[in-house]
Every structure is written in C-alpha cells, then in structure tokens.
Design a protein around this motif. Structure first.
Motif, short mmCIF file in Angstrom:
data_model
loop_
_atom_site.label_atom_id
_atom_site.label_comp_id
_atom_site.label_asym_id
_atom_site.label_seq_id
_atom_site.Cartn_x
_atom_site.Cartn_y
_atom_site.Cartn_z
N ARG A 580 0.81 -1.22 0.00
CA ARG A 580 0.00 0.00 0.00
C ARG A 580 0.84 1.28 0.00
N PHE A 581 2.14 1.18 0.13
CA PHE A 581 2.99 2.37 0.18
C PHE A 581 4.22 2.14 -0.69
N MET A 582 4.58 3.14 -1.47
CA MET A 582 5.75 3.00 -2.34
C MET A 582 6.54 4.31 -2.36
N VAL A 583 7.81 4.16 -2.67
CA VAL A 583 8.70 5.29 -2.92
C VAL A 583 9.07 5.23 -4.40
N LEU A 672 5.76 18.70 8.10
CA LEU A 672 6.18 17.32 8.27
C LEU A 672 6.80 16.79 6.98
N HIS A 673 7.21 17.70 6.10
CA HIS A 673 7.98 17.41 4.88
C HIS A 673 7.14 16.82 3.75
N ILE A 674 5.82 16.83 3.85
CA ILE A 674 4.96 16.29 2.80
C ILE A 674 4.53 17.44 1.90
N SER A 675 5.02 17.44 0.65
CA SER A 675 4.68 18.51 -0.28
C SER A 675 3.68 18.08 -1.34
N GLY A 676 3.30 16.82 -1.36
CA GLY A 676 2.31 16.34 -2.31
C GLY A 676 1.89 14.92 -1.94
N ILE A 677 0.65 14.58 -2.27
CA ILE A 677 0.09 13.26 -1.95
C ILE A 677 -0.45 12.64 -3.23
N ARG A 687 1.04 -9.70 -14.51
CA ARG A 687 1.43 -10.95 -13.85
C ARG A 687 1.00 -10.87 -12.40
N PRO A 688 -0.24 -11.19 -12.12
CA PRO A 688 -0.75 -10.99 -10.76
C PRO A 688 -0.15 -11.90 -9.72
N GLY A 689 0.55 -12.95 -10.07
CA GLY A 689 1.22 -13.79 -9.08
C GLY A 689 0.25 -14.56 -8.21
N SER A 690 0.23 -14.27 -6.92
CA SER A 690 -0.61 -15.03 -5.99
C SER A 690 -2.09 -14.84 -6.26
N ASN A 691 -2.47 -13.71 -6.83
CA ASN A 691 -3.87 -13.46 -7.19
C ASN A 691 -4.01 -13.68 -8.69
N PRO A 692 -4.68 -14.78 -9.12
CA PRO A 692 -4.71 -15.10 -10.55
C PRO A 692 -5.51 -14.11 -11.39
N ASP A 693 -6.35 -13.28 -10.79
CA ASP A 693 -7.17 -12.34 -11.55
C ASP A 693 -6.37 -11.07 -11.81
N PRO A 694 -6.08 -10.73 -13.09
CA PRO A 694 -5.31 -9.51 -13.34
C PRO A 694 -6.09 -8.25 -13.02
N TRP A 695 -7.43 -8.33 -13.03
CA TRP A 695 -8.25 -7.15 -12.72
C TRP A 695 -8.65 -7.21 -11.25
N ALA A 696 -8.26 -6.20 -10.49
CA ALA A 696 -8.59 -6.17 -9.07
C ALA A 696 -8.47 -4.73 -8.57
N PHE A 697 -9.14 -4.45 -7.47
CA PHE A 697 -9.03 -3.13 -6.87
C PHE A 697 -7.79 -3.10 -5.98
N ARG A 698 -6.85 -2.26 -6.32
CA ARG A 698 -5.63 -2.07 -5.54
C ARG A 698 -5.41 -0.58 -5.35
N TRP A 699 -4.82 -0.19 -4.26
CA TRP A 699 -4.47 1.21 -4.07
C TRP A 699 -3.09 1.30 -3.44
N VAL A 700 -2.36 2.34 -3.82
CA VAL A 700 -0.99 2.53 -3.36
C VAL A 700 -0.80 4.02 -3.05
N LEU A 701 -0.22 4.30 -1.90
CA LEU A 701 0.03 5.67 -1.47
C LEU A 701 1.47 6.06 -1.79
N ARG A 702 1.64 7.27 -2.36
CA ARG A 702 2.96 7.86 -2.56
C ARG A 702 2.97 9.25 -1.94
N LEU A 703 4.11 9.66 -1.41
CA LEU A 703 4.26 10.98 -0.81
C LEU A 703 5.43 11.71 -1.45
N ASP A 704 5.20 12.96 -1.84
CA ASP A 704 6.30 13.84 -2.25
C ASP A 704 6.91 14.41 -0.98
#
Length: 710
Positions: A580-583, A672-677, A687-704
C-alpha cells in the motif's frame, strides 16, 4: 482606493487627461489586460490585496503605453518596466514599504506564511534569474528572448528605476519623470527620447547608467577587501586622529555610485560617497555625505586613505541597501552576517538582503524503535541558494537516542555563485551518513554534482525487513542533469538524469552502478499532453542488497532519503506488507509491491511509464477547495529487473490504472515534509502472481517528501 491611486499617479507622473476610466471584471487568459480608458481584470485572484495590485498595475498602463505610446514589442521595458516600478511605488504609498503584500491569514496560515513586500519580491525575482546564468539583456525584441522575457522586462527594470531614483534623489527623479511625460505624452517616445529627457532635466550625463543596465547582463557586487591602519613615517609630525587605508573590490563589472558608512568607537557615524567617474562633474551633493574621488568603471579595485578622530568600529558598504548588490554579506567588516530568526514563518522565501533568515519549527515524528520522536528543525536560505542550511534534531521517548540531520551548502568562490559545495552529516534511521559534494548549476534544471559519501548501518532494528546489508559503504558518486529542450512543437524532453556510483576507500563491497532517467512530454494530435518516462540501470561487482533494483519501487538505499520510508513503523507495517505504500524509483510497477517475486530485485533494470492527465475538474469543483485541487491521470507502467544476462521481453511486469494527485496539502503536513500526496489505483496487472485475476481493486500511497523546503 482608486481616487488615492489616481492622485498619486497624477502627482508623480502627470495629469490623466480623460473624464473616465473603466475597470471591468472579465474572463481573459491573463490576470489583467490594459486598453485605453479600459482595464480588464480576471476573477482568478483569491484575496482583495491581489486584485488591488493587479488593478493598480493595469491602471498605470494608462500612462505608460496609453499616453506615452512606446513600441511595446521592441521596447517592452519602456511600458511594462515603468509600470512595474510605479506599481511598487504606489503599493508602498498605500500600505507602507514593509509587508505590503502580506495576505490576511486564516487560521494557522497567519503564523506560517512569510512576510512579503513588493520591492523585495521584485528584487528576489531578478536575483534568482541573474544567479542562474540565464539572464538576457533587457533591451531586445520581446519575442527574441530565448528564455524568460518577463523577469528582465518587469522585475529587473523596476530594480533599475529604483536604483536611479536612489542616485538622483526622490525630488529630482520625480521632476525627470514629469518632464518626460510633459514632453512626450500623446507621442511615441524612443529610448533615446527618454535618455535625452532625463539628462536635460537632471543636468547629468547618464549613459554610464543606462548602457550597462539595459544592454548587458552586468551585475552589482561590491566587497570590502581590506581595512588597515596607516602609520606615519615622519616621527616629527604628530598624526591627528586615526588614519586608515580602505580597499574596495568590484567583483562584478556594473558601475554604480557607492556610499560607505563608518561607525566609530563612540558609536557615531560618518558617510562617504564614491561616485562613478563619468558622473562626477555634476553629481548631486548629499547633506552629511563627503564625496571622495571617483572610481573609474574600468578598475576592479579602489583604494583610499581616510582620517577620523577615533578608531573605526565597523565599516559598511551601501548601508541603506539602495544598490542591487547580489551579495551583501561581503559588504560589512563584521565576520558573521546578521541572522534574522523566525518561528514557524518560512521567511527564507522572501529574505532581506542584509540578513540571513533562519526559520525554527517544532517537529514530531514516529518510528517503531523510538516511538514518538520530538525535536526541532531549522532552515535558512539567502538569495537563490547562495547560502543554505537545513538541520533537524529529534529524540525518541523509548530509546532516548538522538536522530540528527545537518546540511550546509555554500558557493565555493565569491566570483562563481553557481559553483557550490555541500556538507552533509546524519545519524538517522539506524544509519550513519557523511557526505561532501561539489555542485555546478547551469540555469534552472541543468546541473552536476560529484562527491564522496560514507554509509554505515548502526542498528538493524530500524530497517524494514532487514533490507540493509551489514558493513560500511564508501563511494564516489556523480549526478548530472544534461540536455533537455524543445525538439519540436509536439515534443519536449526534460534534462537526462544520470547517476553513477563506484565503491572506493572505506567500502566493504566492490561495485559500480549506473542509472539513467529521461522524461518526455508529447503533444500529438491524437495523444495530447502525454508524458513518457524511461529508466534504465546496470550494475557490476558485489552489489550490496540495498542497491539492487526493484520492480515496484526504489531500492532501500534510495528509500533512505525519504523520511517516511527510512525507519520501520513510520508507515503502518501492514501497508508495506500489502503493497500500500511506495517510494518512486526502480520499475514503478505499483501492483507488484505485494508480490514476493518482485522483492529480491536485480542488478539490471529497464522500465517505462506513460501518463496522460484527465480533464481538469478544478473549475467545476471550485466551491469545494480541497477537491478543486485534485489532479487525475491515466497511466501504464512496464518494467523488468534481472541478473547477468537474464533479460527477457516476456518477463516484463506491466500494469495500468488511475492516479490521483493532491499537490497542495495543508501547511501542517508541509512542516512534516509532505509537499504532495498521490494515490494510485493499479486496477490491471499483467502478472498478478498469488492473485490469478489480473483485474482487481488495488491502491498505493505515494508521498512527495521535501526537507522543510516548501
């Protein structure tokens, strides 16, 4: 307000000859637009003060372009420059010289926003362009500028006129303006007409002033080179008072009259004036100021001997800050410049020229090993980053161990402001860092830096998933941003980013690594506003675990520079485990973050991302301020990492989804050093790997994340 504005303009310039002047709210592409007897104002401004300043500017155009009808394309500085100058002078008349651009704060805004005034802001805009190395002469066809035409025409020209006003004095300068208006209203004046008018009225020859300001990019930087006592060689003559030698240096070639102030041991003051030789025969005298011999424009150094009744306590050049000096820290005999402290208010955005602004702010943070961390952070910057520091010190309530980050950046030589060095030291997130780098800037985006960096892991408990290899890491690094530009009207590319690293003295691992990143903006008929990012990397030798490229995001070494990814627990552990979080970095395939097959990484990387913004909804959502700032886009990202010769096209990971960007977080988050969300929704994964369905609801948070800079 308008009656007072018109009265001021008629007093300083001359009468407005028409019975009416209309100011109309309208929908236009610019903020305001001037026509004879008519001014259009857009509705994009959020405060009464902003609207007032724009209205004042456009009304002044009734004199400069309306009544004094110069060629706006060839000599844009004759209308826009004079208008900007009188706009600033008028705002100072209405609201005072200090803080006249401050906006009324709402809630916490009143404690955070820096003080600002119109004259200082104009000078800062000019200084940033001048120190960038991209400045062009004012006096040229407006559409012949290769870079920024607005700062020279508007801001620098207002600085020029304020400098002339300080040289001539308010009374004589106003008389020159009024005579110029009287002679040339309802006509088409040229620059030569302006020059002759000022010279006839003032009785001065002013070519030495106009020529370098308008037709060169010469800068002003006077420096105090030496102060030394002079001993009398004749023992039979008693020296009366204190005699000393004063040596001055002109580090930049722009010639301007220079005032010098001496502070004696009894705190009394004396003023001296060093005129420019071309103006010296008729230079206007000033009460209480002794005129010295002229300083010829061709000479870099100037030396004189002065005798005063008491010892000199302090010498200061240009004490009233009338000159556009780009480095006032060498104008004073004091070793350290004055520091202006601010609490919470980010005054380094609008620094005064005579002090170093330092902002202090409390800081609260969290990590699993330390628990809640309390501390203090500090930031300061002077004139386009010539001097800059950042510092943060925190203490956790669990281990009671300090977490510190210190950074100082300064130009290497007074004569070369774009060549700087940076010193950095930190003990943060269970790692020790020491770094020294040399930086060279070329304009706004192009730059390179080279330096030495030492890393060592001190506590593995701070590291998510123990991702940092034991041992020390000493390296020489090179970072560069090169190239960039407009290839065609459909294709513009940003500078290529190059990052090269090789291990050296102090390293327990022997490796070399290269990373290339390039961005392109495409505006094709069927693909408008497309943005393409390409990234490739290769490594050799014993690559440490923290340096291996990742499919889904930056590797642990790159994550160290992100405050929220540095230590375990700052971001919820479950968010990391579920992807859920990436850089940003590596392959940027967000959907692969939770897949075990993407965790190990590799020594080679090839990745790309294509993005297009969706229609802007800010106009429709303007009544809902938080939602009006949201930006939406569609994207697709593809990447592969490998070891050795393991590259295969069919092993590419790929995804497509929707990205949401909130570029203006609340001020509390910025401290707190967050300039963008960013929140990304990678709804399709190849290649969904463990989840065989390529279509799925996923969300990922990134912070500037920026270190207290914004």
């Amino acid at each position: 307000m308008m009656p007072e504005v018109l009265a001021f303009l008629e007093e300083k310039i001359g009468p407005y000859p028409y019975p009416a002047l209309n100011v109309v709210g309208s929908y236009i592409t610019a903020g305001g637009m001037e026509y004879p007897h008519l001014v259009y104002i857009n509705n994009i401004y959020s405060s009464p003060r902003e609207i007032a300043v724009v209205v004042i500017h456009e009304v002044i155009h009734q004199w400069f372009y309306g009544l004094l009808a110069n060629n706006q394309t060839r000599y844009g500085w004759m209308d826009e420059g004079f208008t900007s100058f009188f706009e600033i002078w008028c705002t100072e008349h209405l609201w005072g010289a200090e803080h006249n651009l401050d906006q009324p704060g709402k809630g916490l805004q009143q404690f955070f926003a820096p003080h600002s005034d119109s004259r200082r802001q104009s000078f800062l805009n000019y200084a940033e362009l001048a120190l960038s190395g991209k400045e062009e002469p004012i006096d040229q066809q407006f559409d012949y500028f290769r870079g920024d035409p607005y700062t020279p025409t508007y801001d620098k020209m207002s600085v020029v006129l304020f400098t002339l006003k300080s040289i001539l004095g308010d009374s004589l300068f106003t008389r020159c303006i009024r005579d110029y208006y009287r002679r040339w209203r309802f006509r088409h004046p040229s620059p030569q007409a302006l020059f002759r008018s000022f010279e006839r009225t003032s009785g001065l020859e002013l070519e030495w002033f106009w020529e370098p300001f308008l037709r060169t990019t010469w800068q002003c930087d006077y420096a105090l080179a030496e102060i030394a006592p002079v001993r009398d060689d004749n023992p039979f003559e008693k020296q009366a008072g204190y005699r000393f030698r004063l040596r001055l240096e002109k580090k930049q070639p722009l010639p301007l009259p220079l005032e010098i102030e001496l502070e004696l041991s009894d705190r009394s003051r004396r003023r001296y004036l060093v005129p420019v030789s071309a103006a010296s025969p008729a230079y206007p005298g000033k009460a209480g100021v002794q005129q010295l011999r002229p300083w010829h424009p061709a000479h870099r150094y100037y030396e004189t001997q002065l005798t005063v009744p008491l010892k000199v306590r302090r010498v200061q050049l240009d004490p009233d800050h009338k000159l556009p000096d780009l480095n006032r820290f060498n104008d004073d005999s004091r070793f350290w410049p004055r520091v202006r402290w601010s609490w919470l208010r980010k005054q380094y955005y609008n620094p005064r020229g005579d002090v170093y602004p330092v902002t202090l702010a409390p800081f609260i943070f969290y990590s699993d090993p330390d628990g809640v961390q309390l501390g203090l952070q500090s930031r300061g910057e002077y004139l386009a980053g010539q001097y800059r520091h950042y510092a943060r010190v925190m203490m956790g309530i669990r281990q009671l161990l300090p977490d510190a980050w210190l950074e100082w950046q300064h130009r290497l030589s007074p004569d070369r402001p774009r060549l700087q060095y940076r010193l950095r030291g930190a003990h943060s997130g269970g790692r020790l860092l020491a770094e020294a780098a040399l930086i060279r800037r070329y304009g706004y985006a192009r730059r390179w830096e080279v330096g030495y960096r030492f890393f060592k892991r001190t506590d593995s408990g701070y590291l998510p998933e123990n991702a940092w290899q034991e041992g020390a890491e000493g390296e020489i690094f090179l970072k560069a941003q090169i190239g960039g530009g407009q290839i065609s009207r459909f294709w513009r590319w940003e500078p290529l980013r190059v990052s090269a690293t090789t291990s050296t003295v102090g390293s327990d691992a022997d490796f070399r690594q290269l990373l290339l990143t390039t961005r392109h903006n495409l505006n094709l008929p069927l693909l408008p506003n497309f943005q393409l990012l390409l990234r490739g990397g290769a490594s050799r030798g014993e690559l440490p675990r923290q340096r291996r490229f990742r499919i889904g995001q930056a590797n642990p070494f790159q994550q160290f520079w992100n405050l929220y990814a540095r230590s375990a627990g700052t971001i919820p552990v479950q968010w990391r485990r579920k992807g859920r979080f990436m850089v940003p970095g590596g392959g940027d395939v967000r959907g692969a973050l939770s897949e075990n097959s993407a965790a190990a990484g590799g020594s080679g990387l090839l990745a790309g991302e294509l993005r297009t913004p969706l229609p802007d909804l800010s106009y429709r959502l303007r009544r809902l301020p938080p939602l009006a700032d949201l930006r939406f886009s569609l994207y697709t990202a593809w990447a592969q990492v490998w070891d050795g010769r393991g590259f295969r096209w069919e092993r590419f990971w790929g995804e497509a989804g929707i990205s949401l960007h909130y570029p203006y977080p609340p001020l509390v988050l910025r401290y707190l050093h967050i300039s963008g969300i960013h929140v990304d929704f990678p709804v399709w994964l190849k290649r969904p790997g463990s989840n065989p369905d390529p279509w799925a609801f996923r969300w990922v948070l990134r912070l500037d994340v920026e270190r207290f800079y914004r």
